[in-house]
Design a protein around this motif. Structure first.
Motif, PDB file in Angstrom:
ATOM      1  N   ARG A 242      39.837 155.901  41.531  1.00 35.71           N
ATOM      2  CA  ARG A 242      39.020 156.394  41.589  1.00 35.71           C
ATOM      3  C   ARG A 242      40.094 157.624  43.156  1.00 35.71           C
ATOM      4  N   GLU A 243      40.148 156.591  44.007  1.00 33.01           N
ATOM      5  CA  GLU A 243      40.620 157.390  44.809  1.00 33.01           C
ATOM      6  C   GLU A 243      41.604 158.110  44.523  1.00 33.01           C
ATOM      7  N   GLU A 244      42.813 158.172  44.345  1.00 30.08           N
ATOM      8  CA  GLU A 244      44.179 158.394  43.361  1.00 30.08           C
ATOM      9  C   GLU A 244      43.977 159.409  42.497  1.00 30.08           C
ATOM     10  N   THR A 245      43.199 159.935  41.792  1.00 26.13           N
ATOM     11  CA  THR A 245      42.787 161.116  40.906  1.00 26.13           C
ATOM     12  C   THR A 245      42.620 162.366  41.652  1.00 26.13           C
ATOM     13  N   SER A 246      43.436 163.200  40.219  1.00 28.66           N
ATOM     14  CA  SER A 246      43.421 164.523  41.655  1.00 28.66           C
ATOM     15  C   SER A 246      44.082 165.921  40.849  1.00 28.66           C
ATOM     16  N   LEU A 247      43.614 166.459  40.796  1.00 29.50           N
ATOM     17  CA  LEU A 247      44.195 167.769  39.966  1.00 29.50           C
ATOM     18  C   LEU A 247      45.748 168.167  40.737  1.00 29.50           C
ATOM     19  N   PHE A 248      45.835 167.494  41.663  1.00 29.16           N
ATOM     20  CA  PHE A 248      47.177 168.203  42.107  1.00 29.16           C
ATOM     21  C   PHE A 248      47.905 167.012  42.924  1.00 29.16           C
ATOM     22  N   ALA A 249      47.603 164.929  42.181  1.00 29.80           N
ATOM     23  CA  ALA A 249      48.611 164.452  42.675  1.00 29.80           C
ATOM     24  C   ALA A 249      49.485 164.461  41.433  1.00 29.80           C
TER      25      ALA A 249
ATOM     26  N   ALA B 132      34.127 143.759  36.862  1.00 27.60           N
ATOM     27  CA  ALA B 132      33.891 143.734  35.316  1.00 27.60           C
ATOM     28  C   ALA B 132      34.403 144.581  33.939  1.00 27.60           C
ATOM     29  N   CYS B 133      33.428 145.380  34.537  1.00 30.11           N
ATOM     30  CA  CYS B 133      32.784 146.564  33.473  1.00 30.11           C
ATOM     31  C   CYS B 133      33.574 148.140  34.422  1.00 30.11           C
ATOM     32  N   GLU B 134      33.826 147.426  35.286  1.00 26.55           N
ATOM     33  CA  GLU B 134      33.966 149.239  35.802  1.00 26.55           C
ATOM     34  C   GLU B 134      33.000 150.225  35.966  1.00 26.55           C
ATOM     35  N   TRP B 135      31.903 149.164  36.094  1.00 25.94           N
ATOM     36  CA  TRP B 135      30.603 150.313  36.429  1.00 25.94           C
ATOM     37  C   TRP B 135      30.437 151.542  37.439  1.00 25.94           C
ATOM     38  N   ASN B 136      30.345 152.577  37.514  1.00 29.89           N
ATOM     39  CA  ASN B 136      30.764 153.548  39.174  1.00 29.89           C
ATOM     40  C   ASN B 136      31.957 153.671  39.357  1.00 29.89           C
ATOM     41  N   LEU B 137      33.067 153.172  38.672  1.00 30.55           N
ATOM     42  CA  LEU B 137      34.346 152.963  39.310  1.00 30.55           C
ATOM     43  C   LEU B 137      34.044 155.220  39.416  1.00 30.55           C
ATOM     44  N   ASP B 138      33.882 155.937  38.220  1.00 25.48           N
ATOM     45  CA  ASP B 138      34.342 157.204  38.107  1.00 25.48           C
ATOM     46  C   ASP B 138      33.586 157.780  39.052  1.00 25.48           C
ATOM     47  N   ALA B 139      32.515 157.353  40.180  1.00 31.81           N
ATOM     48  CA  ALA B 139      31.903 158.158  40.754  1.00 31.81           C
ATOM     49  C   ALA B 139      32.805 159.202  41.666  1.00 31.81           C
ATOM     50  N   PHE B 140      32.572 160.152  42.553  1.00 34.45           N
ATOM     51  CA  PHE B 140      32.916 160.736  43.054  1.00 34.45           C
ATOM     52  C   PHE B 140      32.320 160.765  44.354  1.00 34.45           C
ATOM     53  N   ASP B 141      33.524 160.304  45.578  1.00 38.67           N
ATOM     54  CA  ASP B 141      32.832 159.594  46.691  1.00 38.67           C
ATOM     55  C   ASP B 141      33.706 159.791  47.952  1.00 38.67           C
ATOM     56  N   PRO B 142      33.189 161.313  48.441  1.00 41.15           N
ATOM     57  CA  PRO B 142      33.288 162.210  49.339  1.00 41.15           C
ATOM     58  C   PRO B 142      33.979 161.284  50.718  1.00 41.15           C
ATOM     59  N   ALA B 143      32.812 160.107  50.943  1.00 43.86           N
ATOM     60  CA  ALA B 143      33.602 159.191  51.561  1.00 43.86           C
ATOM     61  C   ALA B 143      34.745 158.485  52.128  1.00 43.86           C
ATOM     62  N   VAL B 144      35.350 159.079  51.358  1.00 43.53           N
ATOM     63  CA  VAL B 144      36.782 157.921  51.276  1.00 43.53           C
ATOM     64  C   VAL B 144      38.260 159.015  50.163  1.00 43.53           C
ATOM     65  N   ARG B 145      37.519 160.333  49.973  1.00 45.85           N
ATOM     66  CA  ARG B 145      38.942 161.391  49.723  1.00 45.85           C
ATOM     67  C   ARG B 145      38.680 162.439  50.310  1.00 45.85           C
ATOM     68  N   GLN B 146      40.085 162.541  50.774  1.00 42.73           N
ATOM     69  CA  GLN B 146      40.174 163.839  51.227  1.00 42.73           C
ATOM     70  C   GLN B 146      39.381 164.947  50.706  1.00 42.73           C
TER      71      GLN B 146
ATOM     72  N   ARG C 185      36.800 148.746  51.630  1.00 42.18           N
ATOM     73  CA  ARG C 185      37.091 149.774  52.420  1.00 42.18           C
ATOM     74  C   ARG C 185      35.824 151.191  53.033  1.00 42.18           C
ATOM     75  N   GLU C 186      34.370 149.829  52.470  1.00 38.41           N
ATOM     76  CA  GLU C 186      33.343 150.873  52.526  1.00 38.41           C
ATOM     77  C   GLU C 186      33.042 152.165  51.600  1.00 38.41           C
ATOM     78  N   ALA C 187      34.150 151.804  50.148  1.00 39.88           N
ATOM     79  CA  ALA C 187      33.162 152.564  49.775  1.00 39.88           C
ATOM     80  C   ALA C 187      32.558 152.691  48.348  1.00 39.88           C
ATOM     81  N   LEU C 188      31.861 153.263  48.074  1.00 38.67           N
ATOM     82  CA  LEU C 188      30.933 153.043  46.960  1.00 38.67           C
ATOM     83  C   LEU C 188      31.506 152.262  46.158  1.00 38.67           C
ATOM     84  N   PRO C 189      30.553 151.135  45.926  1.00 43.43           N
ATOM     85  CA  PRO C 189      30.716 150.015  44.935  1.00 43.43           C
ATOM     86  C   PRO C 189      30.368 150.314  44.110  1.00 43.43           C
ATOM     87  N   TRP C 190      31.802 149.421  43.062  1.00 45.70           N
ATOM     88  CA  TRP C 190      31.469 149.224  41.545  1.00 45.70           C
ATOM     89  C   TRP C 190      31.642 147.803  41.045  1.00 45.70           C
TER      90      TRP C 190
END
Length: 424
Positions: free
Chosen positions: A366-373, A30-44, A22-27
């Protein structure tokens, strides 16, 4: 949904090709590098300021990861409040006392001075504020079609069996609606237990997965979920209501310079108070949702105990793959197919999407992590279930029983099919 793999863009940690959905930042899968990156393009946006959203996301990542690490090796049994729940309960008590004091003072002012007196007007205003700020305890959704035991005896019996298997109380109300969802909640001052089953989801699940879904939802009645407990409702509603009341209304025109200055000052004060109240509301809600996310893990454990670990993870995959599943249901419904065909086509869809599902679980971190989830990321919930001891199902449902339950719901399925076709 296309999976993008870039052999030239390789992981700096393990030198594997990176992936993207879905055009998300690549990660790195295998080791989940960059999976914790903040991606404003796919986050509300949550606050609307990128630098604030970025920092709250990092805070949420830390809290979510710490909670998972704490619970993954711990026995998950029915539990009461956690620390966040106690904070929420104390805040609710203080807010309730404050609103009662506001209303009580208003009543006292009505009779403290002889009529007429400006104190009476102030008393009426205070009573009005107390009524407006009272906690809301919810009610049964008017769109929910309630099923009594005479109309759906097999469904009621299955719900009772699952409740007994996990030590949960039986709901007072069982109903169905048109949503691709299911939920359990408590409403009213007496906290009547309500179980709602969205037929597009329910009809897409096989027997074991239905048991797991029921186990998860009924588990919310015994897992200490603060959203369903009476004593914490004030913390979840009062300050938000107060912020809405203090929000300045649209300005008026005319009245002269003095009136315009006075109105501007009043609006500034009102806006500031409203923002402070809303900020406090967000803090309390974010605190309460820490306990809510913990309760979701416990509800997933109830799902695994009742329907088996495989069925519990399947329910998570169906909901994670929800858009594709719903498209499948809509296509089959247009061709006149009922829930039996829904399940067969959904099986095919999930099997063909196995690789994408694994990546979707990762991307959910990455996409579902939130203080308000209210829920932890689906990927972490799946990991929690598979990392723990596997469960065999305690309640076994035959295909014949699934068909009998669907027969009881035929009229509701027919209406849902019409809605799906028309809405698609």
């Amino acid at each position: 949904m296309n999976v993008s793999r870039d052999d030239e863009d390789r992981c700096p940690r393990c030198d594997r090709p990176t992936v993207s959905l879905r055009e998300a930042l690549p990660w790195c899968a295998a080791c989940e590098w960059n999976l914790d990156a903040f991606d404003p393009a796919v986050r509300q946006p949550e606050f609307g300021w990128s630098w604030v959203d970025r920092r709250t996301y990092r805070l949420a990542r830390g809290l979510t990861g710490k909670q998972y690490a704490t619970l993954v090796d711990r026995e998950l049994d029915a539990a009461g409040f956690g620390p966040a729940g106690w904070v929420t309960a104390v805040a609710s008590l203080l807010l309730t006392v404050g609103v009662l004091a506001l209303g009580g003072t208003g009543v006292w002012l009505l009779f403290a001075y002889p009529f007429p007196n400006l104190a009476i007007l102030l008393g009426v205003i205070m009573i009005g504020l107390a009524v407006a700020l009272r906690p809301r305890f919810g009610r049964v959704d008017p769109d929910l079609e309630v099923l009594d035991r005479d109309r759906a005896p097999e469904l009621h019996a299955l719900v009772a069996e699952v409740a007994e298997a996990i030590g949960a109380p039986v709901p007072h109300v069982i109903g169905v609606d048109d949503t691709f969802n299911a939920y359990a909640t408590s409403v009213g001052l007496r906290r009547r237990r309500v179980l709602a089953l969205g037929l597009p989801l329910w009809g897409s699940l096989d027997g074991p997965s239905r048991v797991a879904l029921l186990g998860h939802e009924l588990g919310h009645f015994v897992n200490g979920d603060v959203r369903r407990i009476l004593v914490v409702q004030p913390a979840l509603t009062m300050l938000g209501n107060a912020a809405d009341l203090m929000r300045p209304s649209a300005g008026t025109s005319g009245g002269g310079l003095v009136a315009m200055i006075g109105e501007a000052v009043g609006r500034s004060v009102s806006w500031t108070v409203s923002r402070v109240l809303f900020g406090a509301h967000l803090v309390l809600v974010a605190t309460a949702l820490r306990d809510s996310q913990r309760a979701e893990y416990l509800a997933d454990e109830m799902a695994a105990r009742s329907g088996g670990t495989d069925a519990a993870t399947r329910v998570l995959d169906v909901t994670l793959h929800g858009e594709s599943v719903l498209r499948t249901v809509r296509r089959v419904a247009r061709d006149g197919g009922g829930p039996q065909r829904w399940r067969a086509e959904v099986d095919v869809s999930l099997a063909s999407a196995a690789d994408r599902l694994a990546l979707l679980r990762q991307l959910s971190l990455r996409e579902e992590t939130s203080l308000f989830a209210s829920h932890p990321p689906a990927g972490l919930r799946h990991r929690m279930l598979t990392a723990r001891a596997r469960h065999a199902p305690r309640v076994v449902v035959t295909e014949a029983r699934v068909e009998r339950i669907d027969g009881e719901l035929k009229r509701h399925y027919d209406r849902t099919v019409r809605d799906i076709v028309l809405g698609g």
